[in-house]
Design a protein around this motif. Structure first.
Motif, mmCIF file in Angstrom:
data_model
loop_
_atom_site.group_PDB
_atom_site.id
_atom_site.type_symbol
_atom_site.label_atom_id
_atom_site.label_comp_id
_atom_site.label_asym_id
_atom_site.label_seq_id
_atom_site.Cartn_x
_atom_site.Cartn_y
_atom_site.Cartn_z
ATOM 1 N N THR A 1 1.954 4.509 -0.870
ATOM 2 C CA THR A 1 1.612 6.248 -0.863
ATOM 3 C C THR A 1 1.433 6.511 -2.042
ATOM 4 O O THR A 1 2.782 6.576 -2.690
ATOM 5 C CB THR A 1 2.033 7.476 -0.017
ATOM 6 O OG1 THR A 1 2.596 6.997 0.253
ATOM 7 C CG2 THR A 1 0.924 6.348 1.785
ATOM 8 N N LYS A 2 0.896 7.929 -2.584
ATOM 9 C CA LYS A 2 1.548 8.473 -3.451
ATOM 10 C C LYS A 2 2.957 9.128 -3.586
ATOM 11 O O LYS A 2 3.363 9.108 -3.922
ATOM 12 C CB LYS A 2 0.437 9.118 -3.948
ATOM 13 C CG LYS A 2 0.913 10.444 -4.898
ATOM 14 C CD LYS A 2 0.107 11.800 -4.923
ATOM 15 C CE LYS A 2 -0.010 12.502 -6.347
ATOM 16 N NZ LYS A 2 -0.479 14.226 -6.564
ATOM 17 N N GLN B 1 0.512 -0.932 0.262
ATOM 18 C CA GLN B 1 0.077 0.160 -0.104
ATOM 19 C C GLN B 1 0.850 1.476 0.154
ATOM 20 O O GLN B 1 0.895 2.031 0.720
ATOM 21 C CB GLN B 1 -0.979 0.072 1.031
ATOM 22 C CG GLN B 1 -2.167 -1.595 0.887
ATOM 23 C CD GLN B 1 -2.830 -1.389 2.507
ATOM 24 O OE1 GLN B 1 -2.665 -0.778 3.914
ATOM 25 N NE2 GLN B 1 -4.232 -2.168 2.087
#
Length: 128
Positions: A67-68, A65
């Motif tokens: 993040t940007k 997961q």
């Protein structure tokens, strides 16, 4: 602005590491063999390693997961700064200009084939 700073930071680290590896390769591969002196080993090595790293990051980006911001730092910044298509391109042109056609073709094919294989390798290993 935060994204730009993350790309800047990752790119700086990647570029510094690329330079370090290039200097190491230049010193380690200096020889009396003219093919080693002409063939752009350092760029090939960093590009293949970079393809492998981006393959790992891409494969794990969903499961971890990312993040940007992490993607900007590691994939866009670090991998973008570490690998170098512009050096690959100018080295290929220089090889052609100097009449090293076979070395140039070998370099281009090795870069493309090994780069794609290195990018796919993490997924292949993971799926085995």
């Amino acid at each position: 602005m935060k994204g730009l700073l993350l790309v800047f930071l990752g790119g700086g680290i990647g570029s510094a590491l690329r330079y370090s590896i290039s200097m190491f390769c230049k010193n380690a591969l200096q020889s009396h063999n003219s093919a080693n002196d002409v063939f752009p080993w350092a760029t090939l090595i960093v590009n293949i390693v970079g393809c492998f790293i981006i393959g790992i990051l891409f494969m794990y980006s969903e499961s971890l997961q990312f993040t940007k911001e992490i993607k900007l730092l590691l994939i866009t910044g670090f991998c973008g700064g570490f690998t170098t298509f512009s050096a690959f391109s100018i080295e290929s042109v220089t090889l052609i200009q100097n009449g090293h056609y076979f070395i140039c073709i070998s370099y281009i094919l090795a870069s493309i084939i090994l780069g794609m294989a290195a990018a796919a390798l993490p997924t292949i290993i993971h799926n085995c």
